[in-house]
Design a protein around this motif. Sequence first.
Motif, mmCIF file in Angstrom:
data_model
loop_
_atom_site.group_PDB
_atom_site.id
_atom_site.type_symbol
_atom_site.label_atom_id
_atom_site.label_comp_id
_atom_site.label_asym_id
_atom_site.label_seq_id
_atom_site.Cartn_x
_atom_site.Cartn_y
_atom_site.Cartn_z
ATOM 1 N N ALA A 23 26.857 36.237 38.969
ATOM 2 C CA ALA A 23 26.121 36.974 38.016
ATOM 3 C C ALA A 23 26.608 36.512 36.681
ATOM 4 O O ALA A 23 27.908 36.362 36.517
ATOM 5 N N MET A 24 25.704 36.593 35.533
ATOM 6 C CA MET A 24 25.973 36.266 34.310
ATOM 7 C C MET A 24 26.554 37.572 33.609
ATOM 8 O O MET A 24 26.120 38.648 34.007
ATOM 9 N N CYS A 25 27.528 37.325 32.892
ATOM 10 C CA CYS A 25 28.009 38.565 32.027
ATOM 11 C C CYS A 25 27.312 38.852 30.793
ATOM 12 O O CYS A 25 26.834 37.746 30.169
ATOM 13 N N THR A 26 26.479 40.088 30.520
ATOM 14 C CA THR A 26 25.818 40.332 29.544
ATOM 15 C C THR A 26 26.520 41.207 28.472
ATOM 16 O O THR A 26 26.303 41.504 27.386
ATOM 17 N N CYS A 27 27.738 41.704 28.894
ATOM 18 C CA CYS A 27 28.626 42.648 27.940
ATOM 19 C C CYS A 27 29.719 41.963 27.040
ATOM 20 O O CYS A 27 30.156 42.442 26.370
ATOM 21 N N ARG A 28 29.912 40.609 27.700
ATOM 22 C CA ARG A 28 30.888 39.684 26.919
ATOM 23 C C ARG A 28 32.498 40.202 26.998
ATOM 24 O O ARG A 28 33.190 39.949 26.506
ATOM 25 N N ARG A 29 32.731 41.188 28.134
ATOM 26 C CA ARG A 29 33.968 41.370 28.353
ATOM 27 C C ARG A 29 34.716 40.515 29.438
ATOM 28 O O ARG A 29 35.802 40.820 29.502
ATOM 29 N N TRP A 35 30.460 34.006 33.275
ATOM 30 C CA TRP A 35 30.268 34.834 34.593
ATOM 31 C C TRP A 35 30.729 36.309 34.543
ATOM 32 O O TRP A 35 31.768 36.540 34.073
ATOM 33 N N CYS A 36 30.088 37.143 35.250
ATOM 34 C CA CYS A 36 30.606 38.489 35.376
ATOM 35 C C CYS A 36 31.681 38.491 36.341
ATOM 36 O O CYS A 36 31.737 38.209 37.270
ATOM 37 N N ASP A 37 32.751 39.073 35.797
ATOM 38 C CA ASP A 37 33.908 39.755 36.800
ATOM 39 C C ASP A 37 34.252 41.072 36.969
ATOM 40 O O ASP A 37 35.167 41.732 37.096
ATOM 41 N N THR A 38 33.167 41.777 36.824
ATOM 42 C CA THR A 38 33.052 43.187 36.794
ATOM 43 C C THR A 38 33.860 43.998 35.806
ATOM 44 O O THR A 38 34.039 45.254 35.725
ATOM 45 N N SER A 39 34.313 43.372 34.573
ATOM 46 C CA SER A 39 34.896 44.050 33.526
ATOM 47 C C SER A 39 33.983 45.177 32.826
ATOM 48 O O SER A 39 34.585 45.824 31.911
ATOM 49 N N HIS A 40 32.700 45.068 33.128
ATOM 50 C CA HIS A 40 32.129 45.689 32.453
ATOM 51 C C HIS A 40 32.091 47.463 32.903
ATOM 52 O O HIS A 40 31.571 48.254 32.167
ATOM 53 N N ARG A 41 32.700 47.340 34.086
ATOM 54 C CA ARG A 41 32.649 48.922 34.556
ATOM 55 C C ARG A 41 33.693 49.680 33.951
ATOM 56 O O ARG A 41 34.741 49.052 33.716
#
Length: 57
Positions: A23-29, A35-41
């Motif tokens: 998954a691509m990260c769109t939140c930049r966290r 790549w998304c590492d679920t830091s958006h949660r």
Amino acid sequence: MEGPVEIVLDDGTVARSDRFVVAMCTCRRSRTYPWCDTSHRPRARAAAPNPEEGTAS
Ligand code: FES
């Protein structure tokens, strides 16, 4: 998205993932951006207030 995948970033850098699904990260966290590492949660609260405390007199 299904991998493997290569992404060209704004600065021209190419990021590659060999994962089957990524998954691509769109939140930049993400610490592994792009790549998304679920830091958006949102984080869970440390302790919820106890409704049975504080108002008795
Ligand atoms: S979308 Fe940014 S960490 Fe998941």
